[in-house]
Design an enzyme around this catalytic site. Structure first.
Site, short mmCIF file in Angstrom:
data_model
loop_
_atom_site.label_atom_id
_atom_site.label_comp_id
_atom_site.label_asym_id
_atom_site.label_seq_id
_atom_site.Cartn_x
_atom_site.Cartn_y
_atom_site.Cartn_z
N HIS A 82 -3.60 -0.99 -3.65
CA HIS A 82 -3.61 0.41 -4.07
C HIS A 82 -2.18 0.83 -4.36
O HIS A 82 -1.24 0.40 -3.67
CB HIS A 82 -4.20 1.31 -2.97
N ASP A 95 -13.14 0.97 -2.88
CA ASP A 95 -14.21 0.34 -3.63
C ASP A 95 -14.62 -1.04 -3.12
O ASP A 95 -15.54 -1.64 -3.65
CB ASP A 95 -13.82 0.25 -5.11
N1 ACO Z 1 -5.22 -9.29 -6.10
C1 ACO Z 1 -4.12 -10.10 -6.19
N2 ACO Z 1 -2.86 -9.65 -6.32
C2 ACO Z 1 -2.68 -8.32 -6.33
C3 ACO Z 1 -3.77 -7.41 -6.24
C4 ACO Z 1 -5.06 -7.94 -6.12
N3 ACO Z 1 -6.12 -7.12 -6.03
N4 ACO Z 1 -3.30 -6.15 -6.31
C5 ACO Z 1 -1.96 -6.24 -6.46
N5 ACO Z 1 -1.59 -7.55 -6.45
C6 ACO Z 1 -0.22 -8.06 -6.51
C7 ACO Z 1 0.39 -7.89 -7.90
O1 ACO Z 1 0.13 -9.01 -8.71
C8 ACO Z 1 1.85 -7.73 -7.55
O2 ACO Z 1 2.36 -9.01 -7.21
P1 ACO Z 1 3.90 -9.39 -7.53
O3 ACO Z 1 4.72 -8.45 -6.71
O4 ACO Z 1 4.01 -10.81 -7.12
O5 ACO Z 1 4.07 -9.20 -9.01
C9 ACO Z 1 1.83 -6.94 -6.25
O6 ACO Z 1 0.57 -7.26 -5.63
C10 ACO Z 1 1.95 -5.42 -6.44
O7 ACO Z 1 0.86 -4.99 -7.22
P2 ACO Z 1 0.96 -4.05 -8.51
O8 ACO Z 1 0.01 -4.56 -9.54
O9 ACO Z 1 2.38 -3.85 -8.90
O10 ACO Z 1 0.41 -2.71 -7.89
P3 ACO Z 1 -0.05 -1.44 -8.69
O11 ACO Z 1 0.24 -0.30 -7.82
O12 ACO Z 1 0.52 -1.42 -10.06
O13 ACO Z 1 -1.63 -1.66 -8.85
C11 ACO Z 1 -3.94 -1.70 -8.30
C12 ACO Z 1 -2.55 -1.17 -7.92
C13 ACO Z 1 -4.23 -1.40 -9.78
C14 ACO Z 1 -4.98 -0.99 -7.46
C15 ACO Z 1 -3.97 -3.23 -8.05
O14 ACO Z 1 -3.75 -3.47 -6.66
C16 ACO Z 1 -5.28 -3.85 -8.50
O15 ACO Z 1 -5.43 -4.20 -9.67
N6 ACO Z 1 -6.28 -4.03 -7.57
C17 ACO Z 1 -7.57 -4.57 -7.93
C18 ACO Z 1 -8.40 -3.53 -8.64
C19 ACO Z 1 -8.89 -2.44 -7.71
O16 ACO Z 1 -9.41 -2.70 -6.64
N7 ACO Z 1 -8.76 -1.18 -8.16
C20 ACO Z 1 -9.24 0.00 -7.41
C21 ACO Z 1 -8.09 0.82 -6.94
S1 ACO Z 1 -8.67 2.16 -5.97
C22 ACO Z 1 -9.31 3.23 -7.09
O17 ACO Z 1 -8.80 3.45 -8.15
C23 ACO Z 1 -10.50 3.84 -6.74
#
Ligand code: ACO
Length: 432
Positions: free
Chosen positions: A308, A366
């Site tokens: 998140h 979720d």
């Molecule tokens: N699986 C694997 N790696 C992940 C995940 C994941 N679900 N989420 C983040 N990471 C990693 C990223 O690749 C990044 O790695 P790095 O530092 O090596 O490059 C690091 O964790 C930081 O993540 P970001 O993508 O920079 O975080 P951001 O805040 O931009 O994205 C998000 C947040 C979109 C929720 C992301 O965690 C994601 O895509 N999760 C999966 C989708 C999801 O569950 N979305 C629902 C969110 S809650 C809602 O909207 C209701």
């Protein structure tokens, strides 16, 4: 206001300016950078708004490090155990918990707006039977602006209130119509003797040829899920609604933009994606393989329902929903749920994995919600629509806050341009 300032010196000109620090009622201070373009001829660069407060708001507060979520100051855990979705809707819209009479009046206002215009109902026939319900919902919500010309003056507070009641009341009806269309079943009209969630279940699952009894366990579970999804400060879809609305567009168009933004798998579409992922993983034995894929940046596979932007400790909503999964599955007599078992094991294993621990990736709202929706027989393609129904309350609350602000201006971000510099048009014959 805060008396602290940050000093900024332009190295090229030596010009100094004091950037004011602003304090909210709780939470981190923000640096007011509105004057830097004027004083220093620079803009700030913050792609994806990682550190930008886009507005001032009094609706919802999140502390991502502590896992705190407050609606108008009230902890979501207290609202989840003591309140109802309609009461929370009133709280978010009007700022205070309602008295008994205020809640009755609000309920009755919402109930009286549940039907949709018959012409609007015919829109659904234009969609293919396998159209995604989010496509139908966003299109029909936008189309509602064609039906209510008489009450769409955004500067008229009474018009704004009527819109709020209408959209909150009609979203379940629109969602149910989309569901019935995909099944090829006749549309079931709303029942005003039922509460908000019971009515929704009735419109989803009743058929004209036999009586339908709403399961109170299902209605209660839905009500709780809706409370947890009702608002979440300046998330992507809410920011989309605010940005669209800042142009002065009609509110149905702004909410439709929010529905579209919610659809993405990084946002509300994650609930649908989680179930698809769990089915793909299939068994506990396959978890290591999929965790390795989630860690491999070249695979494009992410652990859906994990991570998140704001929560870096835990998502308080996920905690409540995990508990709720146990209770709802037990009450519905579905304790033997392989996908729930798999989700629990996946969470356990991921939370011990250095990759997820170091990046502070926890289950979000979720991760478990789809398991409950499935247990209620809601099809997977409708999960994000369920989210949209609940979040409409948040979108409308933010829309009301924005439009009611006398200082409202069109939202217009700037950019760092890295394209071609000015060049002259070349004739076709001179091009390579
Ligand atoms: N699986 C694997 N790696 C992940 C995940 C994941 N679900 N989420 C983040 N990471 C990693 C990223 O690749 C990044 O790695 P790095 O530092 O090596 O490059 C690091 O964790 C930081 O993540 P970001 O993508 O920079 O975080 P951001 O805040 O931009 O994205 C998000 C947040 C979109 C929720 C992301 O965690 C994601 O895509 N999760 C999966 C989708 C999801 O569950 N979305 C629902 C969110 S809650 C809602 O909207 C209701």
């Amino acid at each position: 206001m805060n008396s602290r300032t940050f000093e900024l010196t332009n190295p090229a000109t030596g010009v100094k300016s004091a950037l004011p620090v602003r304090s909210g009622s709780i939470g981190p201070d923000v640096l007011d950078i509105a004057g830097i373009a004027r004083d220093h001829n620079v803009f700030t660069f913050d792609p994806a708004f990682g550190v930008t407060a886009s507005c001032e708001s009094k609706i919802t507060y999140i502390d991502g490090d502590e896992g705190v979520l407050l609606y108008r100051g009230y902890p979501v855990e207290q609202l989840a155990t003591k309140s109802s979705f309609m009461e929370v809707a009133y709280l978010l819209l009007y700022g205070e918990l309602p008295s008994t009479t205020e809640l009755q009046t609000f309920n009755s206002n919402i109930t009286r707006h549940t039907m949709i215009n018959e012409s609007l109902l015919r829109f659904f026939n234009g969609f293919h039977h396998n159209a995604h319900p989010m496509a139908m919902v966003s299109a029909v919500v936008a189309s509602m602006s064609a039906f209510y010309h008489d009450s769409m003056d955004i500067h008229n507070p009474r018009h704004r209130e009527i819109f709020s009641h209408r959209i909150i009341a009609k979203l379940p009806t629109i969602a149910a119509a989309a569901h019935k269309h995909s099944l090829g079943q006749p549309f079931v009209y709303p029942r005003n003797d039922l509460d908000y969630c019971s009515n929704m279940l009735s419109m989803f699952f009743a058929v004209p040829c036999e009586p339908y009894r709403v399961d109170p366990v299902a209605a209660q579970a839905l009500d709780l899920l809706f409370i947890l999804h009702a608002d979440h400060e300046q998330n992507a879809s809410t920011s989309t609604v605010r940005l669209a609305a800042s142009t002065g567009t009609n509110p149905y168009a702004a909410i439709s933009a929010g529905v579209s933004a919610l659809w993405g798998p990084a946002h509300g579409g994650a609930n649908e994606a989680v179930l698809a992922m769990l089915e793909q993983i299939g068994s506990v034995d396959n978890i290591p393989k999929y965790l390795a894929m989630a860690k491999d940046k070249s695979s494009h596979f992410k652990l859906m329902g994990f991570g998140h932007r704001v929560y870096k400790n835990f998502d308080p909503r996920a905690k409540i929903i995990r508990e709720m999964c146990h209770k709802v599955l037990a009450k519905l007599g579905r304790t033997d749920n392989p996908l729930f078992e798999l989700a629990l094991r996946l969470e356990e294993i991921a939370l011990k994995d250095e990759y997820f621990v170091s990046r502070k990736l926890y289950p979000n709202v979720d991760f478990y919600s789809g398991i409950i929706y499935s247990a209620l027989n809601i099809p997977r393609s409708m999960f994000t629509v369920m989210f949209a129904i609940a979040r409409t309350v948040g979108w409308v609350s933010h829309w009301l806050e924005l439009i009611g602000d006398p200082g409202m201006r069109i939202s217009r971000p700037r950019q760092l341009y890295t394209g071609a510099a000015r060049r002259d048009y070349s004739e076709m014959a001179q091009r390579r």
